[in-house]
Design a protein around this motif. Structure first.
Motif, PDB file in Angstrom:
ATOM      1  N   THR A 128      46.141  -2.998  36.323  1.00 25.79           N
ATOM      2  CA  THR A 128      45.279  -2.484  35.256  1.00 25.79           C
ATOM      3  C   THR A 128      43.834  -2.510  35.709  1.00 25.79           C
ATOM      4  O   THR A 128      43.385  -3.468  36.338  1.00 25.79           O
ATOM      5  CB  THR A 128      45.420  -3.305  33.959  1.00 25.79           C
ATOM      6  N   TYR A 129      43.114  -1.439  35.390  1.00 25.84           N
ATOM      7  CA  TYR A 129      41.686  -1.355  35.684  1.00 25.84           C
ATOM      8  C   TYR A 129      40.954  -1.174  34.362  1.00 25.84           C
ATOM      9  O   TYR A 129      41.121  -0.156  33.690  1.00 25.84           O
ATOM     10  CB  TYR A 129      41.380  -0.173  36.617  1.00 25.84           C
ATOM     11  N   GLN A 130      40.150  -2.182  33.981  1.00 22.48           N
ATOM     12  CA  GLN A 130      39.516  -2.182  32.661  1.00 22.48           C
ATOM     13  C   GLN A 130      37.997  -2.168  32.707  1.00 22.48           C
ATOM     14  O   GLN A 130      37.350  -2.339  31.670  1.00 22.48           O
ATOM     15  CB  GLN A 130      39.983  -3.414  31.878  1.00 22.48           C
TER      16      GLN A 130
ATOM     17  N   THR B  98      39.573  -1.251  26.936  1.00 25.71           N
ATOM     18  CA  THR B  98      40.488  -2.134  26.223  1.00 25.71           C
ATOM     19  C   THR B  98      41.905  -1.574  26.223  1.00 25.71           C
ATOM     20  O   THR B  98      42.887  -2.305  26.441  1.00 25.71           O
ATOM     21  CB  THR B  98      40.009  -2.330  24.777  1.00 25.71           C
ATOM     22  N   ALA B  99      42.028  -0.271  26.010  1.00 23.04           N
ATOM     23  CA  ALA B  99      43.348   0.346  25.905  1.00 23.04           C
ATOM     24  C   ALA B  99      44.105   0.307  27.223  1.00 23.04           C
ATOM     25  O   ALA B  99      45.338   0.258  27.229  1.00 23.04           O
ATOM     26  CB  ALA B  99      43.213   1.787  25.421  1.00 23.04           C
ATOM     27  N   ALA B 100      43.398   0.329  28.356  1.00 28.75           N
ATOM     28  CA  ALA B 100      44.085   0.232  29.641  1.00 28.75           C
ATOM     29  C   ALA B 100      44.835  -1.089  29.749  1.00 28.75           C
ATOM     30  O   ALA B 100      45.937  -1.152  30.308  1.00 28.75           O
ATOM     31  CB  ALA B 100      43.091   0.371  30.788  1.00 28.75           C
TER      32      ALA B 100
ATOM     33  N   GLY C 259      38.832  -6.013  36.971  1.00 28.09           N
ATOM     34  CA  GLY C 259      37.698  -5.695  36.115  1.00 28.09           C
ATOM     35  C   GLY C 259      37.911  -6.110  34.676  1.00 28.09           C
ATOM     36  O   GLY C 259      39.036  -6.389  34.245  1.00 28.09           O
ATOM     37  N   VAL C 260      36.823  -6.147  33.938  1.00 32.85           N
ATOM     38  CA  VAL C 260      36.857  -6.504  32.523  1.00 32.85           C
ATOM     39  C   VAL C 260      36.012  -5.497  31.753  1.00 32.85           C
ATOM     40  O   VAL C 260      35.075  -4.902  32.294  1.00 32.85           O
ATOM     41  CB  VAL C 260      36.323  -7.931  32.278  1.00 32.85           C
ATOM     42  N   PRO C 261      36.337  -5.277  30.477  1.00 32.72           N
ATOM     43  CA  PRO C 261      35.500  -4.371  29.677  1.00 32.72           C
ATOM     44  C   PRO C 261      34.056  -4.837  29.630  1.00 32.72           C
ATOM     45  O   PRO C 261      33.771  -6.037  29.584  1.00 32.72           O
ATOM     46  CB  PRO C 261      36.155  -4.441  28.296  1.00 32.72           C
ATOM     47  N   ALA C 262      33.150  -3.877  29.679  1.00 30.95           N
ATOM     48  CA  ALA C 262      31.724  -4.180  29.681  1.00 30.95           C
ATOM     49  C   ALA C 262      30.982  -3.010  29.059  1.00 30.95           C
ATOM     50  O   ALA C 262      31.565  -1.968  28.759  1.00 30.95           O
ATOM     51  CB  ALA C 262      31.229  -4.445  31.103  1.00 30.95           C
ATOM     52  N   ALA C 263      29.692  -3.193  28.869  1.00 31.97           N
ATOM     53  CA  ALA C 263      28.874  -2.136  28.286  1.00 31.97           C
ATOM     54  C   ALA C 263      28.881  -0.905  29.183  1.00 31.97           C
ATOM     55  O   ALA C 263      28.867  -1.023  30.418  1.00 31.97           O
ATOM     56  CB  ALA C 263      27.446  -2.629  28.084  1.00 31.97           C
TER      57      ALA C 263
ATOM     58  N   GLU D 286      42.862   7.427  30.784  1.00 32.41           N
ATOM     59  CA  GLU D 286      42.261   8.087  29.623  1.00 32.41           C
ATOM     60  C   GLU D 286      43.026   7.890  28.316  1.00 32.41           C
ATOM     61  O   GLU D 286      42.827   8.648  27.365  1.00 32.41           O
ATOM     62  CB  GLU D 286      42.058   9.588  29.892  1.00 32.41           C
ATOM     63  N   TYR D 287      43.878   6.872  28.255  1.00 30.27           N
ATOM     64  CA  TYR D 287      44.510   6.497  26.981  1.00 30.27           C
ATOM     65  C   TYR D 287      43.534   5.591  26.242  1.00 30.27           C
ATOM     66  O   TYR D 287      43.121   4.559  26.757  1.00 30.27           O
ATOM     67  CB  TYR D 287      45.828   5.777  27.263  1.00 30.27           C
ATOM     68  N   GLU D 288      43.127   6.007  25.044  1.00 28.54           N
ATOM     69  CA  GLU D 288      42.124   5.233  24.304  1.00 28.54           C
ATOM     70  C   GLU D 288      42.712   4.296  23.254  1.00 28.54           C
ATOM     71  O   GLU D 288      42.033   3.373  22.821  1.00 28.54           O
ATOM     72  CB  GLU D 288      41.102   6.175  23.656  1.00 28.54           C
ATOM     73  N   GLY D 289      43.924   4.536  22.819  1.00 25.23           N
ATOM     74  CA  GLY D 289      44.574   3.605  21.900  1.00 25.23           C
ATOM     75  C   GLY D 289      44.188   3.757  20.440  1.00 25.23           C
ATOM     76  O   GLY D 289      45.043   3.686  19.560  1.00 25.23           O
ATOM     77  N   PHE D 290      42.903   3.984  20.183  1.00 23.88           N
ATOM     78  CA  PHE D 290      42.408   4.122  18.810  1.00 23.88           C
ATOM     79  C   PHE D 290      41.983   5.562  18.585  1.00 23.88           C
ATOM     80  O   PHE D 290      41.175   6.113  19.330  1.00 23.88           O
ATOM     81  CB  PHE D 290      41.233   3.178  18.562  1.00 23.88           C
TER      82      PHE D 290
END
Length: 277
Positions: free
Chosen positions: A13-15, A27-29, A48-52, A249-253
Motif C-alpha cells: 500500500t502507498y498512502q 486513506t482509501a488506499a 508512506g503515511v497520509p499527509a497534507a 485512485e479509489y477514494e472510498g468516500f
C-alpha cells in the motif's frame, strides 16, 4: 493463464501524497490494501503515511513525493527479489512513476496494461494543467525524466478504456507512439488478441469505470461497468502470464452522495488477477 499460481502474492500500500487534489485516496488506499490483503491471506506492506497535500504544480508534487516514491520502488524490488508477485494499492496514479520502472527492470518483456479514463502521457512540455498524474505513464515510457527511471519499450504499453485524451495525447496515439483500446463491447477480446500471450503488468485507475461505481477524483462518462472490468481481468488472466498489478485512485468516500463505498465489489471484479493463488 497465471504464469505460476503458486507464487506468493505481496500487497503493497502507498498512502503518501503523490499529485493529489485532496487527501481521500491516501486513506482509501489503506482500506483497499487491507481488504485485498485479507482476501489473499497475506500482510499488507505499507509505504508512506497520509499527509497534507503540497501546494503547487507537478514540480512541487514530485519533489514532495520523492522520498516516498523511492521507498515504494525499494519495496517493489524487495518483493520481486523474494520471488513474490506485487499487488499495489496506490493512492494516486503518479505512484506508477516509481513502480513501473522496477517492474520493467525485472520483466523487460512485460506489457503494461494502463486502464484509465485518461492517457496520462503528457510531459512537462505538453501538460496544460501541471498535474503530476497526467504524466504518470509517460515518465516510465521515457518521454521525460521523472528522476525515478523508465524502461517501458515501444509497443509494450496500451491504454485501455481511455476516452478523455487531450490533443497532444491523441496525437501520440494517432502517431503510433502508444496503442489505445477505447471502451466498447469487444474490449476484453480485443485486449486478449493485442496481448498475444505476452506477460502483463496491469494498472487500474478507478476512473476507467463509469462514474458513481466507486468514488474517484475525476468523473468521465462512458466508462466500464464492473462486469466489463471483470471480463478484461478474465481476458488478461487467460491470455497472458501476470507479473503483477496495481490499483489507484479509489477514494472510498463519495463526495456527491456523502456515503462511504467499501471496495468489496471492486475487488470482486478484479479477482481473476489472483484466482488460484
Amino acid at each position: 493463464m497465471l504464469d505460476n499460481p503458486a507464487v506468493t502474492p505481496a500487497v503493497v500500500t502507498y498512502q503518501a501524497p503523490c499529485g493529489d487534489h485532496n487527501d481521500l485516496a491516501m486513506t482509501a488506499a489503506g482500506t483497499l490494501g487491507r481488504a485485498l490483503a485479507e482476501r489473499l491471506a497475506v500482510p499488507a506492506q505499507a509505504v508512506g503515511v497520509p499527509a497534507a497535500v503540497p501546494e503547487g504544480a507537478w514540480e512541487e508534487a514530485l519533489a514532495a513525493a520523492g522520498p516516498d516514491l523511492a521507498a515504494l520502488a525499494d519495496r517493489y524490488r524487495s518483493v520481486f527479489a523474494a520471488g513474490h508477485r506485487p499487488y499495489g494499492a496506490l493512492s494516486r496514479c503518479a505512484a506508477a512513476l516509481a513502480t513501473l520502472p522496477v517492474v520493467t527492470a525485472r520483466h523487460p518483456d512485460a506489457v503494461v496494461v494502463w486502464m484509465d479514463a485518461h492517457g496520462d502521457i503528457h510531459t512537462p512540455d505538453t501538460t496544460g494543467t501541471g498535474y503530476l498524474g497526467g504524466m504518470a505513464l509517460s515518465g516510465p515510457l521515457g518521454w521525460w525524466d521523472s528522476g525515478h527511471g523508465a524502461g517501458i519499450g515501444h509497443g509494450r504499453a496500451v491504454l485501455v478504456g481511455a476516452r478523455d485524451l487531450d490533443p497532444a495525447e491523441t496525437a501520440a496515439v494517432e502517431g503510433g507512439r502508444i496503442a489505445c483500446l477505447p471502451p466498447g463491447p469487444g474490449l476484453a477480446g480485443e485486449l486478449g488478441e493485442w496481448l498475444d500471450g505476452r506477460p502483463v503488468y496491469l494498472h487500474l485507475d478507478c476512473d476507467v469505470l463509469e462514474p458513481g461505481i466507486v468514488p474517484t477524483d475525476y468523473r468521465v462518462p462512458g466508462g466500464l461497468k464492473l462486469d466489463d472490468l471483470h471480463a478484461v481481468c478474465l481476458a488478461v488472466a487467460a491470455a497472458s502470464p501476470l507479473v503483477g498489478a496495481e490499483f489507484a485512485e479509489y477514494e472510498g468516500f463519495d463526495r456527491a452522495t456523502g456515503r462511504h463505498v467499501p471496495p468489496g465489489e471492486l475487488l470482486d471484479a478484479l479477482s481473476p488477477l489472483w484466482a488460484g493463488m
